[in-house]
Design an enzyme around this catalytic site. Structure first.
Site, mmCIF file in Angstrom:
data_model
loop_
_atom_site.group_PDB
_atom_site.id
_atom_site.type_symbol
_atom_site.label_atom_id
_atom_site.label_comp_id
_atom_site.label_asym_id
_atom_site.label_seq_id
_atom_site.Cartn_x
_atom_site.Cartn_y
_atom_site.Cartn_z
ATOM 1 N N GLU A 18 0.829 -1.224 0.000
ATOM 2 C CA GLU A 18 0.000 0.000 0.000
ATOM 3 C C GLU A 18 0.862 1.271 0.000
ATOM 4 O O GLU A 18 1.781 1.424 0.794
ATOM 5 C CB GLU A 18 -1.007 0.036 1.150
ATOM 6 C CG GLU A 18 -2.021 1.186 1.032
ATOM 7 C CD GLU A 18 -2.720 1.262 -0.330
ATOM 8 O OE1 GLU A 18 -2.106 1.788 -1.265
ATOM 9 O OE2 GLU A 18 -3.869 0.780 -0.441
ATOM 10 N N ASP A 34 -22.667 -9.232 -36.579
ATOM 11 C CA ASP A 34 -21.844 -8.022 -36.726
ATOM 12 C C ASP A 34 -20.359 -8.282 -36.498
ATOM 13 O O ASP A 34 -19.516 -7.491 -36.938
ATOM 14 C CB ASP A 34 -22.302 -6.924 -35.753
ATOM 15 C CG ASP A 34 -23.661 -6.342 -36.091
ATOM 16 O OD1 ASP A 34 -24.227 -6.697 -37.138
ATOM 17 O OD2 ASP A 34 -24.163 -5.538 -35.283
ATOM 18 N N HIS A 52 -18.999 -4.104 -36.798
ATOM 19 C CA HIS A 52 -19.564 -2.937 -37.474
ATOM 20 C C HIS A 52 -20.892 -2.619 -36.818
ATOM 21 O O HIS A 52 -21.686 -3.508 -36.499
ATOM 22 C CB HIS A 52 -19.710 -3.167 -38.985
ATOM 23 C CG HIS A 52 -20.652 -4.250 -39.378
ATOM 24 N ND1 HIS A 52 -21.945 -3.999 -39.762
ATOM 25 C CD2 HIS A 52 -20.494 -5.587 -39.435
ATOM 26 C CE1 HIS A 52 -22.544 -5.155 -40.060
ATOM 27 N NE2 HIS A 52 -21.693 -6.126 -39.867
ATOM 28 N N GLY A 81 -5.234 -1.994 -4.255
ATOM 29 C CA GLY A 81 -6.062 -2.083 -3.060
ATOM 30 C C GLY A 81 -7.230 -1.120 -3.064
ATOM 31 O O GLY A 81 -8.292 -1.393 -2.511
ATOM 32 N N ASP A 82 -7.028 0.046 -3.711
ATOM 33 C CA ASP A 82 -8.065 1.072 -3.792
ATOM 34 C C ASP A 82 -8.841 0.982 -5.107
ATOM 35 O O ASP A 82 -9.443 1.949 -5.548
ATOM 36 C CB ASP A 82 -7.438 2.460 -3.641
ATOM 37 C CG ASP A 82 -6.360 2.715 -4.690
ATOM 38 O OD1 ASP A 82 -6.161 1.855 -5.583
ATOM 39 O OD2 ASP A 82 -5.705 3.770 -4.617
ATOM 40 N N ASP A 112 -2.590 -2.636 -29.016
ATOM 41 C CA ASP A 112 -3.872 -2.158 -29.556
ATOM 42 C C ASP A 112 -4.089 -2.640 -30.994
ATOM 43 O O ASP A 112 -5.229 -2.628 -31.485
ATOM 44 C CB ASP A 112 -3.914 -0.622 -29.557
ATOM 45 C CG ASP A 112 -4.004 0.002 -28.165
ATOM 46 O OD1 ASP A 112 -4.211 -0.724 -27.184
ATOM 47 O OD2 ASP A 112 -3.855 1.237 -28.072
HETATM 48 O O1 AHR Z 1 -9.227 0.835 -26.841
HETATM 49 C C1 AHR Z 1 -8.974 0.713 -25.451
HETATM 50 C C2 AHR Z 1 -7.776 1.517 -25.000
HETATM 51 O O2 AHR Z 1 -8.021 2.888 -25.231
HETATM 52 C C3 AHR Z 1 -6.503 1.286 -25.744
HETATM 53 O O3 AHR Z 1 -5.830 0.116 -25.324
HETATM 54 C C4 AHR Z 1 -5.696 2.519 -25.421
HETATM 55 O O4 AHR Z 1 -4.812 2.857 -26.451
HETATM 56 C C5 AHR Z 1 -6.765 3.585 -25.240
HETATM 57 O O5 AHR Z 1 -6.617 4.185 -23.999
HETATM 58 O O1 AHR Z 2 0.685 0.533 -3.331
HETATM 59 C C1 AHR Z 2 0.373 0.797 -4.669
HETATM 60 C C2 AHR Z 2 -1.068 1.214 -4.831
HETATM 61 O O2 AHR Z 2 -1.267 2.465 -4.233
HETATM 62 C C3 AHR Z 2 -2.094 0.358 -4.180
HETATM 63 O O3 AHR Z 2 -2.377 -0.846 -4.840
HETATM 64 C C4 AHR Z 2 -3.284 1.273 -4.223
HETATM 65 O O4 AHR Z 2 -4.212 0.966 -3.205
HETATM 66 C C5 AHR Z 2 -2.679 2.650 -4.063
HETATM 67 O O5 AHR Z 2 -3.137 3.489 -5.099
#
Ligand code: AHR
Ligand code: AHR
Length: 482
Positions: free
Chosen positions: A205, A472, A447, A280-281, A419
């Site tokens: 954390e 599609d 599409h 965690g958040d 991508d």
């Molecule tokens: O298309 C989803 C995501 O959108 C892509 O991985 C990234 O390039 C953009 O933020």
């Molecule tokens: O500790 C890295 C990240 O920091 C934790 O996963 C997240 O809870 C916070 O943003």
């Protein structure tokens, strides 16, 4: 013996055991995970083929035939009901789904074989995550615990945070020492190890730790194997990171010592929730693939973990292709014809950067014919899959961005490569091919109002409409016009 049998004989029993690929107790015959299909919303639990065995992937394949499936539950095999389900919104982020929940993983995003038998891992794109905030038997406070996870060493990014392990029960950042989880990726905002990454680190954390120092610890190596075993364990003023190739060899220890050189991590204030694929958040910027993992009560010995690693190696994880259906050969030049009844004379073309469908015939202008013609090249991010280069704009490729499809110049970045990589699969409506996004396997070329995106039936975007979804996303891949 299976991993949890080994931990039990070492005196540090599993209190959570998660895997979509195999049983982690030799006697386990229950459900490993649950899938839900888009066609009718029905769910099915997938169990091992035999006690202690590999998951029955064929049962998933037949249940999901002609539709798409998501992994809704990863069951806890310990009997403590520490199941992982769709993660709720948290302090850092709302997920993309209804109610701010995170997305669920595609059921077929991470196929592998174990001793030659097919199984599926959990392929987690950014925005996807699993959690359990009301657990039983997971370490809290400064109590001792251990954990390991088997991951894809080639699927990672620099977002926060692809984690598996102990986190806050509130999905909020409640302060240093409130987490103790395995992290895998190449983010350098907090700690890092030797080389360029990715690294196994501990998310404690407000910090990913690679050893005693807050920033760089060169004892933590970059991971280079396709399958990786990642280990984190902690007890009062002592913690360790270990790792190895999950397909061969032994574990090595990157760090084993006192708590980090920062305030708030000794004693620990673990809360005992379990997260997968997120911080965690509920930070949701990371990606990775999870095959199996456990959490224990008590600090496992190195010898116990070494025996678990031997068991993982003996499970013989190996790669298998995500591609199916008609061959879409590298080196060929192709067109893509829509198969929805509205649109069977329309082909994938582009107008500037916008990818669309247009009616193209032998009498069309040579400019239109060229705009509807594509070079198939080796997947820019993954050689099992392919990328599509514009015939009229060499060096530009079809890529997704905010889930829309664009023709953009290859900027050489890992993001662009991912991508722009797609895995052809047998067309979902029985015709041609469906082009699955490598990085978001729940999503396929679609599409919708003649505009191309990557879509998931029933997803949150307008173009995710379930109506005529299978048609599609199915295209006949034929010879190029020009
Ligand atoms: O298309 C989803 C995501 O959108 C892509 O991985 C990234 O390039 C953009 O933020
Ligand atoms: O500790 C890295 C990240 O920091 C934790 O996963 C997240 O809870 C916070 O943003």
């Amino acid at each position: 013996a299976a991993p949890c049998d080994i931990y039990a004989s070492g005196g540090t029993p599993c209190v959570a055991a998660h895997s979509t690929t195999r049983a982690l107790f030799s006697a386990f015959t229950g459900s490993l995970y649950q899938v839900k299909r888009a066609s009718d919303g029905a769910t099915k639990n997938i169990a091992p083929l035999s006690a202690g065995g590999v998951a029955n992937a064929a049962a998933q394949d037949s249940f999901c035939a002609g539709t798409t499936c998501l992994i809704t539950i990863i069951f806890d095999q310990t009997g403590r009901s520490n199941h992982l389900t769709q993660a709720p919104p948290g302090g850092a982020a709302q997920g993309p789904e209804a109610g701010g929940f995170d997305s669920l993983a595609a059921a077929d995003g991470a196929p592998v074989t174990l001793n030659g038998q097919k199984a599926y891992g959990v392929f987690i794109p950014p925005g996807t995550g699993y959690r359990n905030d009301a657990t039983n038997g997971i370490a809290t406070g400064d109590a001792s615990e251990g954990m390991y996870a088997v991951l894809d060493g080639t699927h990672f990014n620099g977002g926060c945070c692809f984690d598996y392990g102990n986190a806050e029960t509130s999905a909020r950042d409640t302060g240093n020492g409130h987490m103790e989880a395995i992290y895998f990726g190449d983010i350098t905002v907090w700690g890092s190890g030797a080389g360029r990454g990715p690294w196994i680190m501990a998310d404690l954390e407000n910090g990913l730790f690679s050893g005693f120092n807050v920033k760089v610890n060169t004892g933590d190596p970059s991971v280079t194997s396709r399958f990786v075993t990642a280990v984190v364990k902690g007890q009062p003023n002592n913690w360790a990171i270990r790792g190895g190739n999950a397909a061969s060899g032994a574990l090595s220890t990157a760090y084993n010592g006192v708590r980090p050189n920062a305030t708030g991590y000794n004693p620990m204030k673990k809360e005992g929730a379990i997260i997968l694929g997120i911080g965690g958040d509920n930070s949701i910027g990371a990606q990775g693939t999870f095959y199996e993992g456990v959490m224990t009560s008590g600090f496992p010995s190195d010898a116990t973990e070494n025996s678990v690693q031997a068991n993982i190696v003996a499970a013989k994880y190996a790669t298998t292709s995500r591609v199916s259906g008609p061959a879409v050969n590298v080196g060929s030049t192709v067109s893509f014809r829509a198969t929805t009844a509205c649109c069977t004379t329309r082909f994938i073309a582009h107008t500037g950067t916008a990818v669309n469908t247009q009616v193209v015939t032998s009498g069309s202008s040579s400019a239109l014919k060229l705009s509807a013609s594509w070079n198939v090249v080796t997947g820019l991010a993954n050689s099992e899959c392919v990328s599509f280069e514009s015939r009229d704009t060499p060096g530009s490729f079809i890529r997704h961005f905010n889930f829309g499809l664009l023709v953009n110049a290859n900027d050489g970045s890992k993001q662009f490569h991912e991508d722009a990589t797609f895995c052809p699969r047998a067309g979902l409506n029985g015709q041609g091919s469906s082009l699955q996004s490598w990085s978001y396997p729940t999503r396929y070329f679609r599409h919708f109002n003649n505009v191309l995106s990557i879509a998931r039936s029933g997803g949150p975007q307008t173009f995710d409409s379930a109506t005529s979804f299978n048609d599609d996303i199915s295209f006949v891949v034929g010879a190029a016009f020009a």
